[in-house]
Enzyme design. Structure first.
Site, PDB file in Angstrom:
ATOM      1  CD1 TRP A  51      -2.944   1.498   0.756  1.00 31.72           C
ATOM      2  CD2 TRP A  51      -1.415   2.423   2.106  1.00 31.72           C
ATOM      3  NE1 TRP A  51      -3.383   2.746   1.081  1.00 31.72           N
ATOM      4  CE2 TRP A  51      -2.468   3.349   1.904  1.00 31.72           C
ATOM      5  CE3 TRP A  51      -0.351   2.806   2.919  1.00 31.72           C
ATOM      6  CZ2 TRP A  51      -2.478   4.614   2.498  1.00 31.72           C
ATOM      7  CZ3 TRP A  51      -0.360   4.061   3.499  1.00 31.72           C
ATOM      8  CH2 TRP A  51      -1.412   4.940   3.290  1.00 31.72           C
ATOM      9  CG  HIS A  52       3.567   2.324   3.169  1.00 32.91           C
ATOM     10  ND1 HIS A  52       2.974   1.343   3.910  1.00 32.91           N
ATOM     11  CD2 HIS A  52       3.585   3.426   3.951  1.00 32.91           C
ATOM     12  CE1 HIS A  52       2.663   1.831   5.096  1.00 32.91           C
ATOM     13  NE2 HIS A  52       3.019   3.097   5.149  1.00 32.91           N
ATOM     14  N   GLY A  53       3.551   1.808  -1.543  1.00 32.14           N
ATOM     15  CA  GLY A  53       4.094   2.181  -2.845  1.00 32.14           C
ATOM     16  C   GLY A  53       4.308   0.990  -3.732  1.00 32.14           C
TER      17      GLY A  53
END
Lengths: 490, 269
Positions: A340-342
């Site tokens: 989700w962070h990247g």
């Protein structure tokens, strides 16, 4: 100055390029906000007009950063609003599930296209020597945050935890609420909707506790995080050109930078919402005071951690399954949190390592719980947790595994404490700011509340002076090397 | 109006006063000709006034392709030295070198040059001249055969640009007999005269007027994006290859190989 110059100047001041967000720390935003709050003051007690006004402003705010792609937001709001209502009114279990899946698939599908399409294509090309060309798409700012809000809304309606709203305007207001839109916190509809409908009074304490958070957030982000980021960037980009000691300082520096950056942003968001009469809760609770990894995740980005728990970990089986399944659920949840962070394998590895850390903590919990709460034990627990978290930030920040391994190897093999004194003399301001960050982090929550109380009770001129000093410090410390909010990328 | 809404309104009006207090000062100070401070410690101005000033550059904007096809935008030297030997190139200057340096590394690898670039963030001709030992140190350490200076960006809006004359002179004197070029700042707004000061001190054919190119700027609206900085460097390399007095081989890189070392210096506080 001619009229033409004045109008051109105003347009230049507020015109933005797509992909270039209007930062909460920029002068343009604050000039815009003063105008916004003036009108808001007259509308805040008339619910529908207030929602229409804020939603329009929020959409304009998103438009400034995302260009026409901002339309995704109202489109998402419309289909989710109607699907949630259909789902709620439907009695057939299978049909309810189908509406839920349709809504989640649409939201996740749009997010996956914009955020992960090129990542998957590149991975495919690397693994199977494919020759798919990359798509010319950019990540609309804020999409990860509002997508999670829409998913939580529909799932909560499905679980009958909340009733769907009857007002499309209210839903659009919730999804597009500008203090939240770019980097959270991820707000649940169940906590937000009652605040819209309740006939509450916005008092001075609420407004000024908001302003206090805003001042704190601006200082954290634009003074502390941005300044120490300059050195961290150099080391992370060329780790081999620095000694092991300098590498270690950059790792500690990044540990402080990401906290100031993200919690600073959260403080500004929560503060702006508080000024407008909304309570968004806490998103950070002194995370580097944690004495174990589970505790760290209860204190770091609380809204994301609790979202992951409620909408990923628990549906996977949570703590109800056998031990092996519990560990796997932990690992899967953290891998998803990492992704989700990247769109990068580095984030997945970072998430996976946190998952492993949580599993190791759970495995050892029975004997760890028996240890006495003495100061040495607490200190060792804290040191171990902090070191582990800081070590994993290397994976989060490094552009690739090669840079990551270069930095770690260099710290391990080329470490010499003799660098400490020359380092301090060469980077005095950097060291002082870093020390201040950790000192302020150790402040007791009660003291923090007391200082906030003084600020709220102080005369308006004192507040204005403090705000002016912080703004001027931001200008003094800015070098033209403006760092975007780290979490904007997510 | 009810008592409750009147109370809220008053609270908001007080908040607006609190917010307007710094806003009015910062806007006024930004437009003002005055500068507050003591010694080197000067209160920085916000860039608000810059948005209201006449921003049009007085030259026709061109890009790399135009440079290569038409008469150059830069002056050509009368007598020419065509140096075909591999060079030891020292680049030094401000943060603008970040973009130039990355592309120059590819040029160095392609043309067998050695490259060292020293970025001193937020630096100016004043800082380099007042700490000239820094330049002397790197010259002694690296023994360059060619020097590229990129300074001026942080002096675009200085009030008395003529005071920079002596700083530019000091730098040029320190460079001495080593062939050099000076890359002018890539203006995003009209400067108060630093370009002219540099051009007056540097022989004309050694000065690259970067302000005449167009750039795509990064998120700060100041620094060119890396892609744009690469094009900028291509223009500079073409010029160094074809137009300057002391020409060195800088053929367009065909591969992405890089060669070079970088040194980063902290801003002075």
């Amino acid at each position: 100055m001619t009229f033409q110059q004045i109008t051109d100047g105003i347009i230049a001041l507020f015109s933005r390029q797509p992909r270039d967000p209007l930062l909460f720390t920029s002068g343009s935003f604050w000039l815009l906000f003063i105008g916004f709050i003036l009108i808001y003051a007259f509308l805040c007690n008339r619910k529908n007009r207030m929602m229409l006004y804020v939603a329009t402003f929020s959409l304009f705010f998103v438009y400034l950063s995302n260009g026409l792609v901002f339309l995704l937001l109202p489109v998402t709001a419309i289909y989710d609003f109607f699907l949630a209502r259909r789902l709620h009114n439907c009695k057939n279990k299978k049909a309810r599930k189908a509406y839920l899946l349709l809504s989640i698939s649409l939201s996740v599908g749009i997010l996956a296209y914009f955020k992960y399409a090129n990542f998957f294509l590149k991975t495919w090309n690397d693994l199977f020597a494919g020759n798919f060309s990359m798509l010319d798409i950019f990540l609309p700012i804020g999409i990860s945050f509002y997508t999670f809000q829409t998913i939580s809304y529909v799932v909560d309606v499905y679980r009958e935890k909340i009733k769907p709203t009857d007002s499309l305007l209210q839903y659009l207001f919730y999804i597009s609420f500008f203090p939240l839109i770019f980097a959270g916190p991820i707000m649940r509809a169940g906590k937000f909707f009652p605040q819209i409908t309740d006939d509450k009074k916005i008092d001075k304490a609420m407004i000024y506790s908001g302003l206090w958070l805003v001042i704190l957030g601006i200082a954290k982000k634009a003074i502390f995080a941005d300044y120490i980021a300059q050195y961290n960037n150099w080391v992370f980009e060329n780790p081999l050109q620095y000694s092991g000691f300098e590498g270690l300082m950059a790792v500690i520096g990044y540990t402080a930078q990401i906290y100031c950056d993200f919690s600073g942003y959260s403080d500004i968001s929560i503060g702006l919402a508080s000024i407008m009469g909304f309570d968004l809760g806490k998103n950070f609770n002194f995370p580097y005071q944690a004495c174990n990894l589970s505790d760290f995740w209860r204190r770091w980005h609380i809204s994301l951690s609790s979202w992951m728990r409620d909408y990923i970990y628990i549906p996977l089986g949570g703590n109800r399954a056998g031990k092996f399944r519990i560990y796997m659920n932990n690992l899967i949840t953290m891998l998803i949190a990492g992704l989700w962070h990247g769109a990068s394998w580095m984030f997945v590895i970072w998430g996976g390592l946190h998952g492993l850390g949580l599993i190791i903590h759970k495995l050892n919990k029975p004997w760890l719980d028996k240890l006495p709460d003495t100061k040495p034990v607490l200190f060792l627990s804290w040191l171990l947790t902090f070191s582990f978290v800081a070590f994993l930030w290397i994976f989060f920040r490094a552009p690739n595994m090669a840079a990551c391994s270069d930095l770690i190897t260099h710290i391990a093999l080329d470490f010499d404490l003799a660098y400490a004194i020359p380092f301090f003399y060469a980077r005095k301001t950097w060291c002082i700011l870093l020390a201040l960050i950790f000192l302020l982090h150790m402040i007791r929550p009660a003291w923090h509340e007391r200082i906030k109380g003084w600020f709220i009770r102080s005369p308006w001129i004192a507040k204005a002076l403090l705000f002016s000093i912080v703004i001027q410090l931001v200008l003094q410390f800015s070098t033209g090397e403006v760092q975007p909010f780290i979490y904007f990328r997510f | 109006m009810t008592e409750k809404s009147e109370c809220t309104l008053l609270s908001y009006l007080e908040l607006i006063a609190v917010l307007l207090f710094p806003a009015v000062f910062i806007v006024w100070y930004s437009f003002s000709d005055k500068e507050f401070g003591k010694g080197d410690m000067i209160l920085q101005k916000a860039d608000i006034a810059d948005h209201f000033r006449n921003n049009t550059l007085p030259v026709t904007l061109v890009d790399t392709v135009v440079i290569q096809e038409q008469d150059s935008i830069v002056a050509t030297a009368d007598s020419i030295v065509q140096d075909t030997l591999p060079q030891r190139i020292l680049l030094f200057g401000d943060s603008m070198l970040e973009g130039i340096g990355k592309r120059m590394e590819q040029y160095a690898a392609e043309n067998n040059h050695e490259l060292l670039y020293v970025i001193w963030y937020a630096s100016s001709t004043k800082i380099w001249a007042e700490h000239i030992d820094t330049l002397k140190h790197f010259m002694k350490k690296f023994q360059p055969t060619y020097i590229v200076v990129s300074l001026g960006t942080n002096e675009l809006f200085v009030k008395e640009p003529n005071k920079r004359n002596s700083f530019v002179k000091t730098i040029i004197q320190t460079i001495g007999d080593i062939p050099y070029v000076w890359i002018g700042p890539p203006n995003w707004k009209k400067d108060t005269g630093i370009n002219q000061v540099i051009e007056d001190n540097v022989e004309t054919h050694r000065f690259f007027p970067s302000q005449k190119l167009t750039y795509k700027r990064g998120s700060d609206n100041i620094h060119p994006t890396f892609a744009s900085a690469a094009k900028w460097t291509d223009s500079i390399a073409y010029w160094m290859n074809n137009d300057v007095k002391h020409r060195i081989i800088l053929e367009l890189p065909k591969k992405n190989d890089i060669c070079g070392k970088h040194i980063y210096l902290q801003p002075l506080r």
